[in-house]
Write a protein that holds these residues in place. Structure first.
Motif, PDB file in Angstrom:
ATOM      1  N   PRO A  62      -0.339   2.794   5.279  1.00 24.69           N
ATOM      2  CA  PRO A  62       0.878   2.647   3.751  1.00 24.69           C
ATOM      3  C   PRO A  62       1.784   1.664   4.835  1.00 24.69           C
ATOM      4  CG  PRO A  62       0.002   4.774   4.855  1.00 24.69           C
ATOM      5  CD  PRO A  62      -0.448   3.964   5.462  1.00 24.69           C
ATOM      6  N   ASP A  63       2.831   1.290   3.200  1.00 23.36           N
ATOM      7  CA  ASP A  63       3.596   0.313   3.377  1.00 23.36           C
ATOM      8  C   ASP A  63       4.924   1.008   3.633  1.00 23.36           C
ATOM      9  OD1 ASP A  63       3.336  -2.133   4.565  1.00 23.36           O
ATOM     10  OD2 ASP A  63       2.165  -2.068   2.321  1.00 23.36           O
ATOM     11  N   VAL A  64       5.066   2.090   2.717  1.00 22.53           N
ATOM     12  CA  VAL A  64       5.583   3.521   2.175  1.00 22.53           C
ATOM     13  C   VAL A  64       5.246   4.945   2.021  1.00 22.53           C
ATOM     14  CG1 VAL A  64       6.093   2.525  -0.080  1.00 22.53           C
ATOM     15  CG2 VAL A  64       8.185   3.610   0.924  1.00 22.53           C
ATOM     16  N   ILE A  65       5.405   5.674   2.154  1.00 20.77           N
ATOM     17  CA  ILE A  65       4.023   6.924   1.307  1.00 20.77           C
ATOM     18  C   ILE A  65       5.849   7.745   0.639  1.00 20.77           C
ATOM     19  CG2 ILE A  65       4.500   9.366   2.084  1.00 20.77           C
ATOM     20  CD1 ILE A  65       3.478   7.818   4.953  1.00 20.77           C
ATOM     21  N   PHE A  66       5.048   8.376  -0.440  1.00 19.76           N
ATOM     22  CA  PHE A  66       6.393   9.542  -1.157  1.00 19.76           C
ATOM     23  C   PHE A  66       6.083  10.518  -0.991  1.00 19.76           C
ATOM     24  CE2 PHE A  66       7.039   5.298  -3.003  1.00 19.76           C
ATOM     25  CZ  PHE A  66       8.740   5.557  -3.645  1.00 19.76           C
ATOM     26  N   ALA A  67       6.267  11.810  -1.190  1.00 17.42           N
ATOM     27  CA  ALA A  67       5.924  12.979  -0.741  1.00 17.42           C
ATOM     28  C   ALA A  67       6.954  14.282  -2.143  1.00 17.42           C
ATOM     29  CB  ALA A  67       6.276  13.825   0.761  1.00 17.42           C
ATOM     30  N   VAL A  68       6.016  14.690  -3.053  1.00 12.87           N
ATOM     31  CA  VAL A  68       6.543  15.208  -4.108  1.00 12.87           C
ATOM     32  C   VAL A  68       6.157  16.392  -4.153  1.00 12.87           C
ATOM     33  CG1 VAL A  68       6.461  15.353  -6.353  1.00 12.87           C
ATOM     34  CG2 VAL A  68       5.850  13.744  -5.382  1.00 12.87           C
ATOM     35  N   ASP A  69       7.478  17.953  -4.313  1.00 16.55           N
ATOM     36  CA  ASP A  69       7.290  19.125  -3.655  1.00 16.55           C
ATOM     37  C   ASP A  69       8.217  19.783  -4.100  1.00 16.55           C
ATOM     38  OD1 ASP A  69       6.259  21.444  -2.006  1.00 16.55           O
ATOM     39  OD2 ASP A  69       7.428  20.755  -0.069  1.00 16.55           O
ATOM     40  N   ALA A  70       7.458  20.578  -4.536  1.00 15.61           N
ATOM     41  CA  ALA A  70       9.187  22.431  -4.804  1.00 15.61           C
ATOM     42  C   ALA A  70       9.779  22.502  -3.989  1.00 15.61           C
ATOM     43  CB  ALA A  70       8.138  23.620  -5.852  1.00 15.61           C
ATOM     44  N   LEU A  71      11.141  22.486  -4.890  1.00 15.26           N
ATOM     45  CA  LEU A  71      12.145  23.240  -3.611  1.00 15.26           C
ATOM     46  C   LEU A  71      12.561  24.591  -3.992  1.00 15.26           C
ATOM     47  CD1 LEU A  71      14.678  19.530  -3.620  1.00 15.26           C
ATOM     48  CD2 LEU A  71      12.204  20.687  -1.930  1.00 15.26           C
ATOM     49  N   ALA A  72      13.796  25.265  -2.864  1.00 10.19           N
ATOM     50  CA  ALA A  72      14.534  26.272  -3.643  1.00 10.19           C
ATOM     51  C   ALA A  72      16.113  25.455  -4.518  1.00 10.19           C
ATOM     52  CB  ALA A  72      14.408  27.382  -2.768  1.00 10.19           C
ATOM     53  N   HIS A  88       0.429  -2.959  -6.638  1.00 12.35           N
ATOM     54  CA  HIS A  88       0.767  -2.148  -5.296  1.00 12.35           C
ATOM     55  C   HIS A  88      -0.287  -1.343  -4.962  1.00 12.35           C
ATOM     56  CE1 HIS A  88       5.231  -3.248  -5.065  1.00 12.35           C
ATOM     57  NE2 HIS A  88       5.271  -2.251  -5.768  1.00 12.35           N
ATOM     58  N   ARG A  89      -1.254  -1.120  -3.803  1.00 13.62           N
ATOM     59  CA  ARG A  89      -2.368  -0.264  -4.165  1.00 13.62           C
ATOM     60  C   ARG A  89      -2.141   1.745  -4.068  1.00 13.62           C
ATOM     61  NH1 ARG A  89      -2.773  -4.856  -1.058  1.00 13.62           N
ATOM     62  NH2 ARG A  89      -1.917  -4.206   0.651  1.00 13.62           N
ATOM     63  N   ILE A  90      -2.112   2.320  -5.229  1.00 15.69           N
ATOM     64  CA  ILE A  90      -1.600   3.244  -5.069  1.00 15.69           C
ATOM     65  C   ILE A  90      -2.612   4.501  -4.995  1.00 15.69           C
ATOM     66  CG2 ILE A  90      -0.706   5.031  -6.129  1.00 15.69           C
ATOM     67  CD1 ILE A  90       1.295   2.512  -5.782  1.00 15.69           C
ATOM     68  N   SER A  91      -2.542   5.265  -3.686  1.00 13.90           N
ATOM     69  CA  SER A  91      -3.576   6.397  -3.831  1.00 13.90           C
ATOM     70  C   SER A  91      -2.747   7.716  -3.046  1.00 13.90           C
ATOM     71  CB  SER A  91      -3.994   6.042  -1.299  1.00 13.90           C
ATOM     72  OG  SER A  91      -4.129   4.396  -1.734  1.00 13.90           O
ATOM     73  N   GLY A  92      -3.211   8.603  -3.642  1.00  7.58           N
ATOM     74  CA  GLY A  92      -2.375  10.084  -3.228  1.00  7.58           C
ATOM     75  C   GLY A  92      -3.692  10.872  -2.691  1.00  7.58           C
ATOM     76  N   ILE A  93      -2.808  11.920  -2.443  1.00  6.32           N
ATOM     77  CA  ILE A  93      -3.868  13.267  -1.882  1.00  6.32           C
ATOM     78  C   ILE A  93      -3.116  14.430  -2.002  1.00  6.32           C
ATOM     79  CG2 ILE A  93      -2.696  12.063   0.302  1.00  6.32           C
ATOM     80  CD1 ILE A  93      -5.223  13.274   1.736  1.00  6.32           C
ATOM     81  N   VAL A  94      -3.612  15.313  -2.094  1.00  4.35           N
ATOM     82  CA  VAL A  94      -3.663  16.850  -2.547  1.00  4.35           C
ATOM     83  C   VAL A  94      -3.587  17.411  -0.907  1.00  4.35           C
ATOM     84  CG1 VAL A  94      -2.811  19.206  -3.120  1.00  4.35           C
ATOM     85  CG2 VAL A  94      -3.168  16.727  -4.802  1.00  4.35           C
ATOM     86  N   THR A 140       1.115  -0.730   0.242  1.00  6.96           N
ATOM     87  CA  THR A 140      -0.544  -0.053  -0.505  1.00  6.96           C
ATOM     88  C   THR A 140       0.930   0.957  -0.233  1.00  6.96           C
ATOM     89  OG1 THR A 140      -1.926  -1.324   1.638  1.00  6.96           O
ATOM     90  CG2 THR A 140      -1.923   1.696   0.871  1.00  6.96           C
ATOM     91  N   ILE A 141       1.149   1.615  -1.521  1.00 11.88           N
ATOM     92  CA  ILE A 141       1.990   3.088  -0.689  1.00 11.88           C
ATOM     93  C   ILE A 141       0.856   4.796  -1.661  1.00 11.88           C
ATOM     94  CG2 ILE A 141       2.964   4.459  -2.562  1.00 11.88           C
ATOM     95  CD1 ILE A 141       4.331   1.590  -3.733  1.00 11.88           C
ATOM     96  N   LEU A 142       1.525   5.097  -0.577  1.00 12.40           N
ATOM     97  CA  LEU A 142       0.618   6.688  -0.540  1.00 12.40           C
ATOM     98  C   LEU A 142       1.537   7.462  -0.983  1.00 12.40           C
ATOM     99  CD1 LEU A 142      -1.587   8.546   0.444  1.00 12.40           C
ATOM    100  CD2 LEU A 142      -0.330   9.068   2.745  1.00 12.40           C
ATOM    101  N   VAL A 143       0.316   8.414  -1.806  1.00 12.06           N
ATOM    102  CA  VAL A 143       1.991   9.733  -2.788  1.00 12.06           C
ATOM    103  C   VAL A 143       1.030  11.232  -2.922  1.00 12.06           C
ATOM    104  CG1 VAL A 143       2.729  10.255  -4.885  1.00 12.06           C
ATOM    105  CG2 VAL A 143       1.992   7.904  -4.902  1.00 12.06           C
ATOM    106  N   VAL A 144       2.488  11.721  -1.988  1.00 11.37           N
ATOM    107  CA  VAL A 144       1.040  13.212  -0.908  1.00 11.37           C
ATOM    108  C   VAL A 144       1.681  14.107  -1.872  1.00 11.37           C
ATOM    109  CG1 VAL A 144       1.539  14.339   0.625  1.00 11.37           C
ATOM    110  CG2 VAL A 144       1.529  12.228   1.428  1.00 11.37           C
ATOM    111  N   GLY A 145       1.102  14.925  -2.644  1.00  6.61           N
ATOM    112  CA  GLY A 145       1.362  16.026  -3.646  1.00  6.61           C
ATOM    113  C   GLY A 145       1.123  17.154  -2.509  1.00  6.61           C
ATOM    114  N   LEU A 146       2.511  17.990  -2.158  1.00  8.57           N
ATOM    115  CA  LEU A 146       2.441  19.257  -1.161  1.00  8.57           C
ATOM    116  C   LEU A 146       2.317  20.384  -2.406  1.00  8.57           C
ATOM    117  CD1 LEU A 146       6.032  17.938   1.032  1.00  8.57           C
ATOM    118  CD2 LEU A 146       3.119  18.384   1.326  1.00  8.57           C
ATOM    119  N   GLY A 147       2.101  21.259  -1.577  1.00  8.56           N
ATOM    120  CA  GLY A 147       2.277  22.180  -2.355  1.00  8.56           C
ATOM    121  C   GLY A 147       0.768  23.312  -2.264  1.00  8.56           C
TER     122      GLY A 147
END
Length: 301
Positions: A176-186, A146-152, A101-108
């Motif tokens: 979830p077994d692992v979390i991916f967090a995606v974000d803009a950087l400087a 894999h069971r993929i979930s996404g949240i903003v 179970t994978i959770l992908v977080v769309g930050l921003g």
């Protein structure tokens, strides 16, 4: 010192600062590779001790940086190659387990273009959890998936809640077994804007790209491994001024140059961030490249 006040989220740039000063950092291992055919430079910074973490100003862990000068060019074939390269590095950091179970977080903030990378990645992601829950893995015509979930989760100004509070609630519900967090950087360097992707197994701090630090999404705060993926979409305004002036001051001694720059750069510039004029088109392209890399990494072998 002026340079110390300029912000960067890239471990690679923190490493370069010490190289410029000819300082060797104990507890930090650096591996570099260059793919001439794809024109991709890959740098892996491994912070292995508390001393290394303190010196680098970052948690212990692995930081993989992909630098591709043509990443900002609208070339679909090239971006496909970047997605494949990204996928390979993502797999190395993922737990070795089937049917996760994978959770992908769309930050921003999707309403602010330079900060919309995370939400745009979620929009292009192949979400599977609801389908598997309804029909099972075999309903997708595969033996394993894999069971993929996404949240903003948005930003605090929109929700009144810390991102960490929102994600904690989701974690308690779906485990979830692992979390991916995606974000803009400087970035510290203008040449790395929209041309660099950083992947790390240390998680991510929402808002760090613009100096607006929130509570971090890490294994310590969530109890689950968090892999952070980011692209620098903004650069500190003071960086541009400093780099421009530094070129004019090359004849001065280093100490004199730093003193002059510290006096000349207005303090207000350290709270200003600059982004390229075509950032809207570029962020959409990069978000698709990253989502494709994730989709490839999550697909069954």
């Amino acid at each position: 010192m002026t340079a110390g006040r300029i912000h960067t989220d890239l471990a690679l740039e923190a490493k370069e600062k010490y190289e410029e000063e000819n300082v060797e950092i104990r507890g930090v291992v650096i591996e570099e590779d260059y793919n001439e055919e794809k024109d991709i430079s890959i740098t892996c910074v491994k912070i292995q001790s508390e001393n290394g973490a303190k010196s680098m100003g970052r948690p212990q862990g692995i930081y993989i940086t992909l630098e591709a000068p043509n990443l900002s060019v609208p070339d679909e074939a090239y971006h496909r190659e970047i997605s494949r390269e990204l996928s390979g590095h993502i797999k190395k950091l993922m737990p070795d387990k089937e049917d996760m179970t994978i959770l992908v977080v769309g930050l921003g903030n999707r309403d602010v273009t330079p900060d919309a990378l995370g939400p745009d990645v979620i929009a292009n992601l192949c979400i599977t959890r609801h389908v598997i829950q309804e029909y099972g893995v075999h309903g997708m015509g595969e033996m394993h998936r894999h069971r993929i979930s996404g949240i903003v989760p948005g930003v605090m100004a929109q929700t009144g809640m810390e991102t960490l509070e929102i994600i904690k609630g989701v974690v308690q519900e779906i485990h979830p077994d692992v979390i991916f967090a995606v974000d803009a950087l400087a970035a510290r360097s203008v040449r790395r804007l929209n041309r660099t992707i950083q992947i790390t197994d240390t998680g991510i701090i929402p808002g760090s790209g613009v100096g607006n630090h929130r509570n971090g999404l890490t294994e310590e705060t969530l109890g689950v491994k968090v892999i952070g993926i980011g692209v620098p979409t903004v650069v500190d305004a003071a960086t541009i001024v400093q780099d421009s002036m530094a070129n004019l001051l090359d004849t001065l001694e280093e100490s004199e140059k730093k003193e002059f720059l510290e006096e000349m750069i207005a303090p207000a510039l350290y709270s200003m961030f600059v982004t390229p004029k075509d950032v809207d088109e570029t962020v959409k392209r990069l978000s698709f490249t990253i989502s494709e890399g994730l989709n490839m990494a999550f697909a069954s072998e």
